[in-house]
Motif scaffolding. Structure first.
Motif, PDB file in Angstrom:
ATOM      1  N   GLU A 471      46.838  30.077  50.777  1.00 29.53           N
ATOM      2  CA  GLU A 471      47.838  30.885  51.352  1.00 29.53           C
ATOM      3  C   GLU A 471      48.412  31.922  50.377  1.00 29.53           C
ATOM      4  OE1 GLU A 471      52.416  30.182  52.917  1.00 29.53           O
ATOM      5  OE2 GLU A 471      51.324  28.467  52.548  1.00 29.53           O
ATOM      6  N   VAL A 472      48.257  31.669  49.039  1.00 26.77           N
ATOM      7  CA  VAL A 472      48.702  32.426  47.877  1.00 26.77           C
ATOM      8  C   VAL A 472      47.612  33.641  47.929  1.00 26.77           C
ATOM      9  CG1 VAL A 472      48.804  32.979  45.297  1.00 26.77           C
ATOM     10  CG2 VAL A 472      49.585  30.833  46.406  1.00 26.77           C
ATOM     11  N   GLN A 473      46.532  33.506  48.207  1.00 27.63           N
ATOM     12  CA  GLN A 473      45.342  34.498  48.252  1.00 27.63           C
ATOM     13  C   GLN A 473      45.598  35.384  49.287  1.00 27.63           C
ATOM     14  OE1 GLN A 473      43.224  35.228  45.685  1.00 27.63           O
ATOM     15  NE2 GLN A 473      44.287  33.738  44.549  1.00 27.63           N
ATOM     16  N   ALA A 474      45.891  35.012  50.488  1.00 29.86           N
ATOM     17  CA  ALA A 474      46.208  35.525  51.822  1.00 29.86           C
ATOM     18  C   ALA A 474      47.611  36.544  51.496  1.00 29.86           C
ATOM     19  CB  ALA A 474      46.722  34.800  52.914  1.00 29.86           C
ATOM     20  N   ILE A 475      48.593  36.087  50.903  1.00 27.40           N
ATOM     21  CA  ILE A 475      49.754  36.731  50.711  1.00 27.40           C
ATOM     22  C   ILE A 475      49.572  37.817  49.579  1.00 27.40           C
ATOM     23  CG2 ILE A 475      52.085  36.924  49.672  1.00 27.40           C
ATOM     24  CD1 ILE A 475      52.204  33.556  50.553  1.00 27.40           C
ATOM     25  N   CYS A 476      48.670  37.489  48.579  1.00 23.61           N
ATOM     26  CA  CYS A 476      48.489  38.579  47.437  1.00 23.61           C
ATOM     27  C   CYS A 476      47.846  39.604  47.936  1.00 23.61           C
ATOM     28  CB  CYS A 476      48.066  37.927  46.117  1.00 23.61           C
ATOM     29  SG  CYS A 476      49.252  37.096  45.449  1.00 23.61           S
ATOM     30  N   ALA A 477      46.487  39.232  48.808  1.00 27.59           N
ATOM     31  CA  ALA A 477      45.489  40.290  49.336  1.00 27.59           C
ATOM     32  C   ALA A 477      46.418  41.327  50.070  1.00 27.59           C
ATOM     33  CB  ALA A 477      44.595  39.551  50.281  1.00 27.59           C
ATOM     34  N   LEU A 478      47.032  40.750  50.981  1.00 25.87           N
ATOM     35  CA  LEU A 478      48.095  41.622  51.960  1.00 25.87           C
ATOM     36  C   LEU A 478      49.117  42.496  51.087  1.00 25.87           C
ATOM     37  CD1 LEU A 478      48.708  42.973  54.447  1.00 25.87           C
ATOM     38  CD2 LEU A 478      50.313  41.040  55.040  1.00 25.87           C
ATOM     39  N   GLY A 479      49.457  41.721  50.203  1.00 23.83           N
ATOM     40  CA  GLY A 479      50.360  42.816  49.102  1.00 23.83           C
ATOM     41  C   GLY A 479      49.376  44.000  48.459  1.00 23.83           C
ATOM     42  N   THR A 517      43.035  51.321  57.697  1.00 29.39           N
ATOM     43  CA  THR A 517      41.962  50.092  57.549  1.00 29.39           C
ATOM     44  C   THR A 517      42.774  49.153  56.523  1.00 29.39           C
ATOM     45  OG1 THR A 517      40.848  51.510  55.676  1.00 29.39           O
ATOM     46  CG2 THR A 517      40.229  51.326  58.314  1.00 29.39           C
ATOM     47  N   LEU A 518      42.092  48.004  56.456  1.00 26.53           N
ATOM     48  CA  LEU A 518      42.487  47.255  55.248  1.00 26.53           C
ATOM     49  C   LEU A 518      41.331  46.674  54.514  1.00 26.53           C
ATOM     50  CD1 LEU A 518      44.854  44.749  57.232  1.00 26.53           C
ATOM     51  CD2 LEU A 518      45.457  46.556  55.632  1.00 26.53           C
ATOM     52  N   LEU A 519      41.581  46.499  53.380  1.00 26.62           N
ATOM     53  CA  LEU A 519      40.119  45.967  52.448  1.00 26.62           C
ATOM     54  C   LEU A 519      40.181  44.283  52.632  1.00 26.62           C
ATOM     55  CD1 LEU A 519      40.943  47.885  49.052  1.00 26.62           C
ATOM     56  CD2 LEU A 519      39.274  48.441  50.818  1.00 26.62           C
ATOM     57  N   GLY A 520      39.090  43.891  52.594  1.00 31.04           N
ATOM     58  CA  GLY A 520      38.831  42.469  52.926  1.00 31.04           C
ATOM     59  C   GLY A 520      37.532  42.058  52.202  1.00 31.04           C
ATOM     60  N   ASN A 521      37.523  40.986  51.533  1.00 33.67           N
ATOM     61  CA  ASN A 521      36.177  40.235  50.557  1.00 33.67           C
ATOM     62  C   ASN A 521      35.725  41.512  49.948  1.00 33.67           C
ATOM     63  OD1 ASN A 521      35.935  37.879  52.139  1.00 33.67           O
ATOM     64  ND2 ASN A 521      35.100  38.997  53.951  1.00 33.67           N
ATOM     65  N   HIS A 522      36.566  41.876  48.915  1.00 30.14           N
ATOM     66  CA  HIS A 522      36.544  43.251  48.326  1.00 30.14           C
ATOM     67  C   HIS A 522      36.810  42.840  46.704  1.00 30.14           C
ATOM     68  CE1 HIS A 522      36.353  47.403  47.291  1.00 30.14           C
ATOM     69  NE2 HIS A 522      37.583  47.287  46.600  1.00 30.14           N
ATOM     70  N   GLN A 523      35.738  43.266  45.910  1.00 33.98           N
ATOM     71  CA  GLN A 523      36.011  43.134  44.502  1.00 33.98           C
ATOM     72  C   GLN A 523      37.015  43.944  43.870  1.00 33.98           C
ATOM     73  OE1 GLN A 523      34.476  40.316  42.474  1.00 33.98           O
ATOM     74  NE2 GLN A 523      36.392  41.168  41.128  1.00 33.98           N
ATOM     75  N   LEU A 524      38.029  43.652  43.284  1.00 35.70           N
ATOM     76  CA  LEU A 524      38.905  44.288  42.290  1.00 35.70           C
ATOM     77  C   LEU A 524      38.838  44.347  41.003  1.00 35.70           C
ATOM     78  CD1 LEU A 524      42.553  42.989  43.648  1.00 35.70           C
ATOM     79  CD2 LEU A 524      41.109  44.881  44.478  1.00 35.70           C
ATOM     80  N   ASN A 525      38.931  45.484  40.249  1.00 31.55           N
ATOM     81  CA  ASN A 525      38.627  45.669  38.992  1.00 31.55           C
ATOM     82  C   ASN A 525      39.866  45.280  38.118  1.00 31.55           C
ATOM     83  OD1 ASN A 525      36.156  46.826  38.971  1.00 31.55           O
ATOM     84  ND2 ASN A 525      36.967  49.080  39.544  1.00 31.55           N
ATOM     85  N   GLU A 526      39.715  45.149  36.874  1.00 27.17           N
ATOM     86  CA  GLU A 526      40.833  44.609  36.099  1.00 27.17           C
ATOM     87  C   GLU A 526      41.903  45.369  36.358  1.00 27.17           C
ATOM     88  OE1 GLU A 526      42.035  44.054  31.379  1.00 27.17           O
ATOM     89  OE2 GLU A 526      40.020  44.990  32.020  1.00 27.17           O
ATOM     90  N   PHE A 527      43.195  44.966  36.562  1.00 25.82           N
ATOM     91  CA  PHE A 527      44.289  45.509  36.701  1.00 25.82           C
ATOM     92  C   PHE A 527      45.024  45.813  35.364  1.00 25.82           C
ATOM     93  CE2 PHE A 527      49.046  45.564  36.831  1.00 25.82           C
ATOM     94  CZ  PHE A 527      49.376  46.562  37.912  1.00 25.82           C
ATOM     95  N   LYS A 528      45.352  47.106  35.296  1.00 22.89           N
ATOM     96  CA  LYS A 528      45.932  47.539  33.862  1.00 22.89           C
ATOM     97  C   LYS A 528      47.199  48.496  34.307  1.00 22.89           C
ATOM     98  CE  LYS A 528      41.596  48.710  31.719  1.00 22.89           C
ATOM     99  NZ  LYS A 528      40.660  49.677  31.175  1.00 22.89           N
TER     100      LYS A 528
END
Length: 683
Positions: A471-479, A517-528
């Motif tokens: 659930e945390v991953q779903a919330i943060c993905a939408l965020g 559109t929304l991103l899904g199953n997508h690799q993010l880079n490091e957050f800075k």
């Protein structure tokens, strides 16, 4: 889908006789945001400008500096170009009016006007400086006002009594250049017969090309009857010589707007896909917009369209006029440090702070815009850092730690994503209408909704519970997806933030249509960190650097506080208050029941306080002094109990604890003497 629009856009040409300041920058940022929006939407939008490089003022300054006018304008153009680039003003071409393309076009347009019968000649009498051997413009003549007798007034109006007059009416006239007494001398001048275009201008200025307030102002001139316009100056003069008229030069305002055409023609020579006639011919279907300040409306809404009409070219689709810039509610002032050059600002602050603040204040009218420096700090910190960037910083860590940075597919709040999607047409309409303030309000309204939803779901709490990680991953993905939507909407205003966000999101440059559109199953880079808060100290340093040195006499009188010098000026006492005001403050003894760090906040602790008959939740920015907040639990402190509750993104703060110190690790929570009880009122 409709065909992309073909649009040519210009800003007024900065004069090549000085530095760019924040008042100038208002126009270029406004124009750049509109152009970026058009490109963001997939339209062909070309943005050209140039330095306005002609006139007596430039000739005289170059002479004073011991260089040629060409050297002067080259130096100034380099400075202007650097300032614009660092403010992210992305011209397709930034040229100069002292260019061969402008010489050719100015001569061509003049000859077309002449051959069509729109040029007249007659002799006029002017003041002539016998030492400098040059005719004097009104601003180069000073003398005694013929109405009130005030000395040292300019040749066309008195600053003391407000009277207007002819330079020949001045008493004891002197040349402001040499100090010599001028003599009257006749010279033949060339005039553009503006009255020939009265009927056309009455129709064109009411056709929707101008804002209503501007059209009403132009109507005053039209109703009074147009006069012929003097378009020539005598040698010596830095400019273009009039064809077939040795020693006669085009007045700077004749060739300045033609500089728009010249800059575009110069660009066409380097970009074969662009066709000059497709944008400037009489039958052109392209759109042409000029962005200008209200001080030069007559040149752009009367002289310029008449010249274009008379020479057989198309007229502008629209002229977008803005007001002046004030700082802290007043005209920009060197003594107050509010006459701020673009370079001085850039030495201290990010350009995107100012771009956003201008956008948040710019409507589509001609009202003046006030840069209130305190509001500037608060608004940028609250909106950009506290709302937009906060969404990414709250969610990215959970995705990287809990799912190796992979954004899961899905939509945890369809009603929220639908609201974002539904808002896009209205935001686009506001951008198109140059109502940037409305666009920013709508975007920040969406950011508020996203933050409220994330706060309600509280992934930081869920993450501590067994079996809630999905659930945390779903919330943060939408965020993260909602953050991406906001970046798309803000990209015309904040191109640097957008580029950094695209790098974090690991996506190609975002376009307007990507909001659907929304991103899904997508690799993010490091957050800075994408943006830091404005430090008010830097704003103060900027104004200090902008202050013009005051005279020695002021310093001798001990006016240190007024100058911003000395210790008193650095840390002044707050204004005095009446006793009744202080008596209204309800100071209570409070027992700290719980103290904990706030997830996603750099400086805040959440304190649960017992004030006798109830418990209160208070957020306090004392984390730097108490890195182990649990040590505060069980301690007595003092709080303001009747402070109006403040809604923060982490919850509601129901009061304020009392602390002192310069900041950082040196913050000291105030405590009552031993024997005090929770809830006791402090007298």
């Amino acid at each position: 889908m409709s065909e992309p629009r073909k649009i040519l856009v210009t800003s007024a040409l900065p004069y090549a006789n000085g530095s760019i300041h924040l008042g100038h920058m208002l126009e270029y940022i406004q124009t750049d945001m509109w152009v970026r929006f058009q490109k963001h939407r997939g339209n062909q939008c070309i943005y050209v400008c140039a330095d306005d490089a002609h006139g007596s003022a430039i000739m005289l300054r170059a002479e004073k500096e011991g260089i040629t006018p060409e050297q002067l304008i080259a130096n100034v153009q380099a400075e202007h170009s650097a300032d614009f680039a660092e403010f992210l003003v992305d011209f397709d071409n930034f040229h100069s009016t002292h260019a061969e393309e402008n010489r050719e076009l100015s001569s061509l347009i003049y000859l077309k006007l002449r051959d069509a019968g729109h040029i007249a000649t007659r002799s006029i009498t002017q003041y002539f400086d016998p030492e400098k051997k040059m005719f004097l413009a009104d601003r180069f003549i000073k003398g005694t006002c013929p109405k009130c007798g005030t000395e040292d007034q300019y040749g066309d109006n008195c600053e003391k009594c407000g009277a207007t007059y002819a330079p020949t009416d001045l008493k004891d006239p002197k040349s402001a250049i040499s100090g010599a007494t001028p003599v009257l001398k006749d010279s033949q001048h060339f005039f553009f017969k503006l009255p020939d275009f009265q009927e056309m201008l009455q129709s064109w200025t009411r056709s929707g090309t101008l804002q209503d307030a501007v059209a009403n102002k132009i109507a005053e001139w039209l109703d009074a009857g147009l006069q012929q316009w003097d378009i020539s100056r005598d040698a010596p003069y830095f400019g273009f010589e009039i064809p077939d008229e040795p020693g006669k030069y085009f007045y700077v305002w004749l060739d300045a707007p033609i500089g728009y055409m010249a800059s575009f023609k110069n660009l066409c020579a380097r970009r074969p896909e662009l066709d000059f006639d497709a944008f400037w011919a009489k039958d052109s279907t392209a759109e042409l917009y000029h962005f200008i300040g209200k001080d030069i409306v007559n040149f752009h809404a009367l002289f310029w369209p008449a010249m274009l009409e008379g020479a057989g070219y198309r007229k502008p689709t629209g002229i977008n006029v803005h007001g002046y810039l004030t700082v802290n509610g007043q005209k920009m002032s060197k003594s107050r440090g509010t006459f701020i050059k673009a370079r001085t600002y850039l030495d201290h602050l990010s350009p995107e702070y100012l771009r956003y603040y201008y956008a948040a204040k710019l409507g589509r009218g001609v009202d003046d815009l006030d840069l209130n420096l305190e509001d500037f700090v608060q608004k940028v910190n609250s909106d950009l850092v506290g709302k937009v960037v906060n969404i990414a910083s709250r969610c990215a860590g959970f995705i990287h730690k809990g799912n190796t940075g992979v954004l899961v597919a899905g939509n945890a709040a369809p009603e929220l994503t639908e609201a974002f999607l539904a808002a896009a047409p209205s935001i686009a309409e506001a951008y198109e209408a140059r109502d940037f303030a409305r666009a920013m309000r709508e975007i920040m309204g969406l950011a508020d909704r996203a933050n409220a939803w994330i706060a309600d779901k509280a992934p930081w709490s869920l993450n501590k519970q067994e079996g809630k990680q999905e659930e945390v991953q779903a919330i943060c993905a939408l965020g993260i997806n909602l953050f991406r939507q906001l970046v798309i909407f803000l990209k015309p205003v904040l191109p640097l933030l957008a580029a950094d966000a695209e790098a974090f999101l690991n996506v190609a440059p975002l376009t307007w249509n990507d909001h659907a559109t929304l991103l899904g199953n997508h690799q993010l880079n490091e957050f800075k960190p994408l943006m830091t808060r404005i430090d008010p100290v830097k704003v103060q340093a900027m104004t200090d650097a902008s202050k013009e040195d005051l005279t020695a006499s002021q310093t001798d009188t001990g006016d240190a506080a007024a100058q911003g010098n000395g210790e008193l000026a650095k840390d002044p006492l707050s204004p005095e208050i009446e006793f009744d005001t202080f008596a209204a403050v309800d100071l209570r003894v409070a027992l700290i029941l719980k103290a904990e760090a706030v997830e996603g906040a750099d400086k805040l602790l959440r304190l649960t306080l017992d004030i006798g008959d109830e418990q209160r939740n208070v957020f306090s920015g004392i984390k730097s002094a108490y890195p182990n907040p649990a040590e505060l639990e069980g301690r007595l402190t003092m709080m303001i109990a009747n402070l109006k509750p403040r809604k923060m993104r982490f919850g509601i703060s129901e009061g304020m604890v009392m602390a002192a110190g310069p900041g950082g690790e040196e913050i000291y929570l105030l405590s009552p003497d031993s024997g005090a009880k929770p809830g006791q009122r402090i007298k």
